[in-house]
Design a protein around this motif. Structure first.
Motif, mmCIF file in Angstrom:
data_model
loop_
_atom_site.group_PDB
_atom_site.id
_atom_site.type_symbol
_atom_site.label_atom_id
_atom_site.label_comp_id
_atom_site.label_asym_id
_atom_site.label_seq_id
_atom_site.Cartn_x
_atom_site.Cartn_y
_atom_site.Cartn_z
ATOM 1 N N UNK A 190 5.146 6.514 11.774
ATOM 2 C CA UNK A 190 6.193 6.455 10.742
ATOM 3 C C UNK A 190 5.625 6.709 9.340
ATOM 4 N N UNK A 191 4.332 7.048 9.286
ATOM 5 C CA UNK A 191 3.652 7.324 8.006
ATOM 6 C C UNK A 191 3.669 6.119 7.068
ATOM 7 N N UNK A 192 3.544 4.923 7.645
ATOM 8 C CA UNK A 192 3.487 3.724 6.798
ATOM 9 C C UNK A 192 2.077 3.538 6.233
ATOM 10 N N UNK A 193 1.990 2.819 5.126
ATOM 11 C CA UNK A 193 0.692 2.545 4.496
ATOM 12 C C UNK A 193 -0.198 1.784 5.469
ATOM 13 N N UNK A 194 -1.516 1.952 5.302
ATOM 14 C CA UNK A 194 -2.460 1.346 6.250
ATOM 15 C C UNK A 194 -2.346 -0.176 6.283
ATOM 16 N N UNK A 195 -2.044 -0.819 5.138
ATOM 17 C CA UNK A 195 -1.914 -2.281 5.102
ATOM 18 C C UNK A 195 -0.729 -2.735 5.960
ATOM 19 N N UNK A 196 0.365 -1.982 5.890
ATOM 20 C CA UNK A 196 1.547 -2.333 6.698
ATOM 21 C C UNK A 196 1.263 -2.113 8.179
ATOM 22 N N UNK A 197 0.606 -0.994 8.494
ATOM 23 C CA UNK A 197 0.252 -0.727 9.897
ATOM 24 C C UNK A 197 -0.659 -1.835 10.431
ATOM 25 N N UNK A 198 -1.564 -2.316 9.585
ATOM 26 C CA UNK A 198 -2.478 -3.390 9.984
ATOM 27 C C UNK A 198 -1.717 -4.687 10.244
#
Length: 323
Positions: A190-198
């Motif tokens: 979904x191309x979310x920021x790495x912090x959100x994916x984490x």
């Protein structure tokens, strides 16, 4: 108790399409594989793992529709999970899974091993075709973790020196790794920021640990009918789980019974009684609650949506299985 199916309302249609796709993807190659696929994907499984992938996908897409790559990721997740179950049942010589005969009981060990191998290979092929190197790395790690967890469990059978950290690590490898890494992969697609994916990775990790700990409690507290396998089967096979590890601290004689591998008549029954007479189950319940709450906290920064609500409710659901 809320049914798990009702929690999946935001992705119920997605799951139905996925189940039919899986039967075709797996079964198109050979009649035996089709029969195995019908057996596996029509076996009344809860489809929790692909549901979490689809819920994360919808939670991270906002008002946009999820993509075909999200849908394929859910299918890959279920393929990997199912492959691991087929192989686990062979290793554990389990005749039943969810109350029905296992693949090796129905089709023989040779077909079961090959069907599991085929599922792993097929999932790897579809994974490569997602054309996202980060996602490929995440899901490849899961397949490695499954093998590592199975090896650890085999090496640690009847080992009364096993500690809680090693148990949790094995539980991560065998259960939580797939949920954690596939949830993170859905956010990446979904191309979310790495912090959100984490954050979604840690949601999956804690949810998966809570799920496994609850499963390990139910091995002592649920009926054979409810489990779909004999109660106490983990302990019988020397797989020492949280309730046993906690119980050994209070009931030293439990170690003696385990170390002689329940070789004398009545040993297993006595061991089960000792676990139930200790606070092992209560302490394991607290450990599951801790992980469920930690999973919920990982969603604090995620915008409100029907899918986010379902992910939160899944944390309540995993604990409700105990009551």
């Amino acid at each position: 108790m809320t049914s798990v199916a009702s929690l999946f309302a935001p992705v119920e249609a997605d799951l139905s399409v996925m189940t039919e796709n899986l039967k075709q993807l797996i079964g198109a190659q050979h009649p035996i594989l089709y029969a195995a696929a019908e057996h596996l994907f029509g076996a009344g499984g809860k489809r929790v793992r692909p549901a979490i992938v689809l819920l994360v996908s919808r939670a991270t897409r906002g008002n946009q529709e999820i993509t075909q790559r999200h849908r394929r990721l859910a299918e890959i997740t279920e393929m990997i999970h199912t492959a691991s179950l087929v192989h686990d049942d062979v290793v554990d010589e389990s005749e039943l899974r969810r109350g029905i005969p296992t693949v090796h009981a129905n089709f023989g060990t040779r077909i079961a091993v090959l069907a599991g191998d085929f599922l792993f290979a097929q999932s790897s092929w579809y994974l490569a075709n997602l054309d996202n190197l980060e996602v490929v790395k995440l899901l490849s790690e899961v397949i490695k973790d499954f093998a590592e967890g199975e090896i650890q469990q085999g090496l640690n059978r009847f080992d009364t020196e096993l500690d809680l950290d090693t148990y949790l690590q094995k539980s991560y490898y065998k259960t939580a790794s797939l949920i954690a890494n596939s949830a993170k992969a859905a956010a990446i697609l979904s191309d979310r920021a790495s912090a959100e994916a984490e954050n979604f990775y840690h949601y999956g990790k804690h949810w998966g640990l809570a799920f496994q700990i609850v499963d390990d409690i139910l091995d002592f507290t649920a009926s054979t009918e409810g489990l779909g396998k004999p109660a106490g089967s983990d302990l019988r096979s020397g797989n020492l789980t949280a309730p046993v590890l906690f119980a050994m601290e209070q009931k030293p004689y439990l170690k003696t019974l385990i170390e002689r591998e329940f070789s004398e008549e009545g040993d297993l029954e006595q061991a089960l009684d000792l676990v139930n007479a200790s606070d092992g189950i209560a302490r394991s319940r607290e450990l599951a609650q801790y992980n469920a709450k930690a999973a919920m906290a990982c969603l604090n920064e995620i915008p409100a949506s029907e899918s986010k609500e379902a992910l939160l409710n899944l944390c309540e659901f995993v604990l409700s299985r105990l009551y």
